[in-house]
Design a protein around this motif. Structure first.
Motif, mmCIF file in Angstrom:
data_model
loop_
_atom_site.group_PDB
_atom_site.id
_atom_site.type_symbol
_atom_site.label_atom_id
_atom_site.label_comp_id
_atom_site.label_asym_id
_atom_site.label_seq_id
_atom_site.Cartn_x
_atom_site.Cartn_y
_atom_site.Cartn_z
ATOM 1 N N VAL A 79 0.828 -1.207 0.000
ATOM 2 C CA VAL A 79 0.000 0.000 0.000
ATOM 3 C C VAL A 79 0.862 1.257 0.000
ATOM 4 N N GLY A 80 1.932 1.233 0.779
ATOM 5 C CA GLY A 80 2.765 2.409 0.962
ATOM 6 C C GLY A 80 2.382 3.153 2.225
ATOM 7 N N GLY A 81 3.273 3.964 2.718
ATOM 8 C CA GLY A 81 3.011 4.723 3.927
ATOM 9 C C GLY A 81 3.519 4.010 5.163
ATOM 10 N N PRO A 82 3.374 4.632 6.330
ATOM 11 C CA PRO A 82 3.890 4.063 7.577
ATOM 12 C C PRO A 82 3.009 2.930 8.083
ATOM 13 N N VAL A 83 3.602 2.110 8.937
ATOM 14 C CA VAL A 83 2.868 1.027 9.582
ATOM 15 C C VAL A 83 2.678 1.392 11.055
ATOM 16 N N LYS A 84 1.484 1.126 11.567
ATOM 17 C CA LYS A 84 1.216 1.367 12.986
ATOM 18 C C LYS A 84 1.783 0.193 13.781
ATOM 19 N N ALA A 85 2.615 0.493 14.763
ATOM 20 C CA ALA A 85 3.310 -0.569 15.492
ATOM 21 C C ALA A 85 3.436 -0.235 16.968
#
Length: 286
Positions: A79-85
């Motif tokens: 998808v692209g973009g940051p990952v919530k972690a």
């Protein structure tokens, strides 16, 4: 101060560049399904990431190691973009327990996936208590999984896949057949005509049925036989002994001692000449 900051952010959800997260650790799934990752990526694209992954700080500066959420990470990379972690400082044992417990709750790994995970954990040197906690199994439960997977070629498991819904008894029955036939050989033949869209559970059943039939078939009769070789006058020159494993030429010294001596001196060269003749006729390269 640094330790205090770590404690404050231990349970907070952060946005992290996926490229800063390394995928390591032990495998807890047989494979990521490309279609499944694509579907998850499309869902995240439409609705956003609903469930965070967990990571832990890496030994390398400003990098992280994934604890769980490998499929979500793969989808967000599409998808692209940051990952919530969620970022937590965990040692190897705690990380493994978190990985196993989260997968048990969310993914319900199959029997054979758990068995492979157990095998990898044991080979990596994790203690029995850690393995049991990671999968929520008793010592006997761990043993039951390991006994079955040790009898199965890993290639066979890869050919079949996770086979959700297929339990210890079915996998154990298949493993028992390994003493009678080559499971991988039979499986390859049985699966060659199966449509690609067949489920893993269907693949297991096809392989199990084929292996059961093969194990019941009577063994091929021995191919052993002897052929007397005679000259033009009908006298015996020697004997060919043939079976499934070898071709032997026998010359009785008492019947033809001079020929026996001549053959003994030249046997190696004659065999090499015959082999070269075969190679030339069959087009084999040296």
């Amino acid at each position: 101060m640094r330790d205090s900051l770590r404690e404050i952010t231990a349970n907070s959800i952060r946005d992290i560049d996926p490229e800063m997260i390394d995928i390591d650790g032990l495998r807890d799934r047989l494979a990521f399904d490309d279609d499944g990752i694509a579907d998850l990526a499309e869902s995240i694209r439409k609705h956003g990431q609903q469930v965070p992954i967990m990571v832990r700080p890496s030994d390398r500066p400003d990098r992280y190691r994934v604890v769980y959420g490998r499929r979500r990470l793969a989808a967000i990379r599409k998808v692209g973009g940051p990952v919530k972690a969620i970022v937590r400082t965990l040692d190897d044992d705690a990380s493994l327990i978190a990985q196993g417990q989260e997968n048990n709750l969310r993914l319900d790994p199959s029997f054979i996936e758990k068995a492979l995970f157990i095998k990898e954990m044991q080979e990596a040197g994790y203690k029995p208590g850690v393995i049991q906690d990671a999968l929520g199994l008793t010592r006997q439960g761990v043993s039951n999984h390991r006994v079955v997977v040790e009898q199965l070629p890993e290639e066979l498991i890869r050919l079949i896949g996770p086979a959700h819904g297929t339990g210890r008894r079915q996998w154990g029955d298949l493993a028992d057949l390994s003493a009678k036939i080559s499971l991988v050989t039979v499986a390859r033949t049985a699966l060659s005509a199966l449509p690609q869209e067949a489920t893993s559970a269907e693949r297991f059943q096809i392989v199990f049925d084929a292996c059961s039939r093969a194990a019941k078939e009577p063994k091929a009769k021995s191919l052993a036989r002897s052929i007397l070789v005679k000259d033009h006058s009908g006298e015996v020159v020697g004997q060919l002994s043939l079976d499934a494993k070898s071709v032997a030429i026998k010359v009785a010294r008492k019947d033809n001692p001079e020929f026996g001596l001549w053959l003994e001196e030249r046997a190696e060269a004659v065999l090499q000449d015959l082999f070269q003749q075969w190679r030339n006729e069959s087009g084999q390269r040296a």
